[in-house]
Structures are given as C-alpha cells and as structure tokens.
Design an enzyme around this catalytic site. Structure first.
Site, short mmCIF file in Angstrom:
data_model
loop_
_atom_site.label_atom_id
_atom_site.label_comp_id
_atom_site.label_asym_id
_atom_site.label_seq_id
_atom_site.Cartn_x
_atom_site.Cartn_y
_atom_site.Cartn_z
N ASP A 14 30.36 44.47 38.58
CA ASP A 14 31.78 44.28 38.22
C ASP A 14 31.82 43.55 36.88
O ASP A 14 30.85 42.91 36.47
CB ASP A 14 32.54 43.47 39.28
N TYR A 46 37.85 43.71 31.01
CA TYR A 46 37.65 44.94 30.25
C TYR A 46 38.97 45.72 30.09
O TYR A 46 39.08 46.54 29.20
CB TYR A 46 36.69 45.88 31.01
N CYS A 77 34.29 47.95 40.57
CA CYS A 77 35.34 47.67 39.59
C CYS A 77 36.18 48.94 39.47
O CYS A 77 35.64 50.01 39.17
CB CYS A 77 34.72 47.32 38.25
N ASN A 78 37.48 48.81 39.71
CA ASN A 78 38.35 49.99 39.62
C ASN A 78 38.46 50.49 38.19
O ASN A 78 38.45 51.70 37.95
CB ASN A 78 39.75 49.62 40.12
N THR A 79 38.58 49.55 37.26
CA THR A 79 38.77 49.93 35.86
C THR A 79 37.59 50.77 35.37
O THR A 79 37.77 51.84 34.78
CB THR A 79 38.94 48.65 35.01
N CYS A 188 42.24 46.59 42.19
CA CYS A 188 41.36 45.83 41.30
C CYS A 188 40.61 44.89 42.24
O CYS A 188 41.25 44.21 43.07
CB CYS A 188 42.17 45.04 40.29
N THR A 189 39.30 44.86 42.14
CA THR A 189 38.54 44.08 43.13
C THR A 189 38.81 42.57 43.03
O THR A 189 38.60 41.84 44.00
CB THR A 189 37.03 44.38 43.02
N HIS A 190 39.30 42.13 41.88
CA HIS A 190 39.65 40.71 41.76
C HIS A 190 40.79 40.33 42.71
O HIS A 190 40.93 39.17 43.10
CB HIS A 190 40.10 40.40 40.33
N1 DGL Z 1 37.54 43.88 38.96
C1 DGL Z 1 37.95 44.76 37.91
C2 DGL Z 1 38.74 45.94 38.53
O1 DGL Z 1 38.52 46.23 39.70
C3 DGL Z 1 38.61 44.00 36.78
C4 DGL Z 1 38.72 44.80 35.51
C5 DGL Z 1 38.77 44.03 34.20
O2 DGL Z 1 37.75 43.46 33.79
O3 DGL Z 1 39.82 44.07 33.54
O4 DGL Z 1 39.49 46.63 37.91
#
Ligand code: DGL
Length: 289
Positions: A14, A46, A77-79, A188-190
């Site tokens: 991630d 990101y 990470c979804n992004t 988003c995993t966060h």
């Molecule tokens: N945990 C990431 C997600 O699932 C965060 C993406 C980022 O860094 O902006 O999208």
C-alpha cells in the site's frame, strides 16, 4: 504434494498505513504464511499524483517487493489497483490480486436495493473503478461515489478518533446518506480505521463491506487452487518495510499484530525506494557517501 512455492512469502503493498489492515486480516486467516509488507510512506498519498507518477512509483515498490521472491502480490490499495494493476498482472508470473474486484463482488452480493455508496480517493472515483467492476459483474447497480481526500492524511497523522475526524467523515457521507444506499464500499484501505464512525453515521441498516476480509478470502482461494498454501506448523513472520519509518507506523503495527509483536515475529525496516541501484546512476557529485 507440497508445492515448492508454498513457503515463499506473500507480498502486500500500500502507499501508506491502510494496507496494513489487509495484511493483518491475511495474517488472521492464514497465520502460517510469511508476509512482506511495503508502504511508501515517504510519498503517500498517491491519489493526487498524475497517472504517470502513480504508475512509476507503484512499479518501483513492486520491484522492491518482487526482490523478496514472493508467491503472490496483493495490491492493498484501491488507487493503485485502479491505475496499474492490469499492467502489473501482465508482467508478472505470480498472481497479482487487487482489492477492487473482491470488494465489488461482496457489495453486489450484499445489496438488496441495488444502491451502493462508494467512498474513495479522488483518483479512484475519477476512474469510476467500482462502476466498471460492477459492470464487469453484469450487475445493474446505482453507484453513488464521493471522493474523500482528507481521510488518508488523517490516518497517516494517526488522527482517527475525535471531533475532527468525525466531522470530516460526516461531511463526506452526507450525499451518500441522502442517496438512500443500503451498502457502503470503503473504497480506500485507509478508511478501515474509520469503520466505527462510518457505521455510526450510516446507521446499522447499511452494510459496510469488509475489504480486508474479502481480499484475504480471495487470496486464500487463489493460493489453494495453485496448491501454494503454506502448511508449516510455525506461525508466519511479518516483515514490514516503509520508505519512511515513523512512530505512527510502529504504533499501528503494534496494535494490528499484537501477538507477532510479542513473539518477535514482526520486524520493521526502512526501505530504499526507488532501489539503491538507481541512485548509482546519478552523477558521482550528487551521490551521498
Ligand atoms: N490506501 C490507498 C487506497 O486504497 C490510499 C491511496 C493514496 O495514497 O492516495 O486508495
């Protein structure tokens, strides 16, 4: 017969702390697997970067993880799943698994009224990653998405409870609540860290899809299919790497892996991203001694 890949580690990536919730659930479901996790905390988030940079940064991180000779790569990470999973799958011989497909499938199975809310980074929302996943499933779903750019920085600050995060969450959920959804995707995993407040604001009648759980289940299924589950008796080790190691990372790792921490099976390391070899390409006067 035991497959010779079975004792190799599972790599999990991630951009920051979100994916650790996925790694923790993999460890819960598959306690004998060795895990190598990488967070690019020096460059998170990101989502506000261009597609070119997201691709380049994530490729650098994957190269680091592939250096550990894993049997599978989980893009937690979804992004990054939305931007560069497909091209990554093409260049790998091991399975690469993202979080969007298992999550979308679980949301499709959970909804009764066909109205699903998706909260995610602006990058994921802009690419309509979940809308496309539902289409691929052949599902007629009305998707109500909202980008929540402040949530990732709050997690990276370790600020997940109290008046400020509650207000931010409420603000982002307003349009989703108004749409009358019965299912919410934490895209988003966060956002896993905000699960209690998200559930409180949405109400108990709304199903919150558990991305770590469904992703770990899908990983389990794919490894079993390839006869690559680790049948060792000992519990697995958890190596956590980050391009920047700080107190929040240590605290979160401690909270998510209490037993591994206690037994000394968990270690935290600084990772050189991009790998050192690239730095050697710099003119001599720009290199540190
Ligand atoms: N945990 C990431 C997600 O699932 C965060 C993406 C980022 O860094 O902006 O999208």
């Amino acid at each position: 017969m035991t497959n010779h890949n079975s004792t190799k580690p599972i790599a999990v990536f991630d951009t920051g702390l979100g994916g650790l919730t996925v790694a923790a659930e993999i460890h819960r479901q598959l306690p004998h697997e060795n895990l190598v996790f990488l967070a690019d905390m020096a460059r998170v988030p990101y989502a506000s970067l261009s597609t070119t940079l997201i691709r380049r940064f994530s490729a650098e991180c994957f190269d680091f993880l592939l250096g550990h000779d894993p049997k599978a790569l989980v893009v937690a990470c979804n992004t990054v799943s939305a931007v560069s999973l497909e091209e990554t799958k093409e260049r790998l011989t091991i399975p690469a698994l993202g979080v969007i497909e298992p999550t979308a499938k679980a949301a499709f199975e959970a909804t009764r009224n066909g109205r699903i809310g998706v909260i995610a980074t602006n990058a994921t929302v802009k690419r309509k990653a979940y809308d496309h996943s539902f289409e691929k499933l052949g599902a007629h779903i009305e998707v109500f998405s909202n980008g929540c750019p402040l949530l990732v920085p709050l997690v990276e600050e370790g600020w997940i409870e109290g008046e400020v995060p509650d207000k931010v969450v409420q603000h982002y959920l307003e349009p989703i609540l108004a749409a009358g959804v019965d299912t919410l995707v934490l895209g988003c995993t966060h956002y896993e860290y905000f699960r209690p407040v998200l559930q409180r604001v949405m109400g108990e009648h709304v199903a919150l899809i558990n991305t770590p759980q469904v992703t770990a289940q899908e990983l389990n299924r794919q490894l079993a299919e390839r006869n690559e589950l680790n049948h060792a008796r000992s519990l697995g080790t958890i190596e956590i790497y980050s391009s920047d190691v700080n107190d929040t990372l240590e605290r979160v790792a401690h909270d998510l892996f209490p037993d591994a921490w206690k037994d000394g099976r968990l270690s935290i390391h600084a990772a050189q991203i991009p790998p050192q070899t690239l730095l050697h390409a710099l003119p001599h006067e720009l290199q540190r001694n």
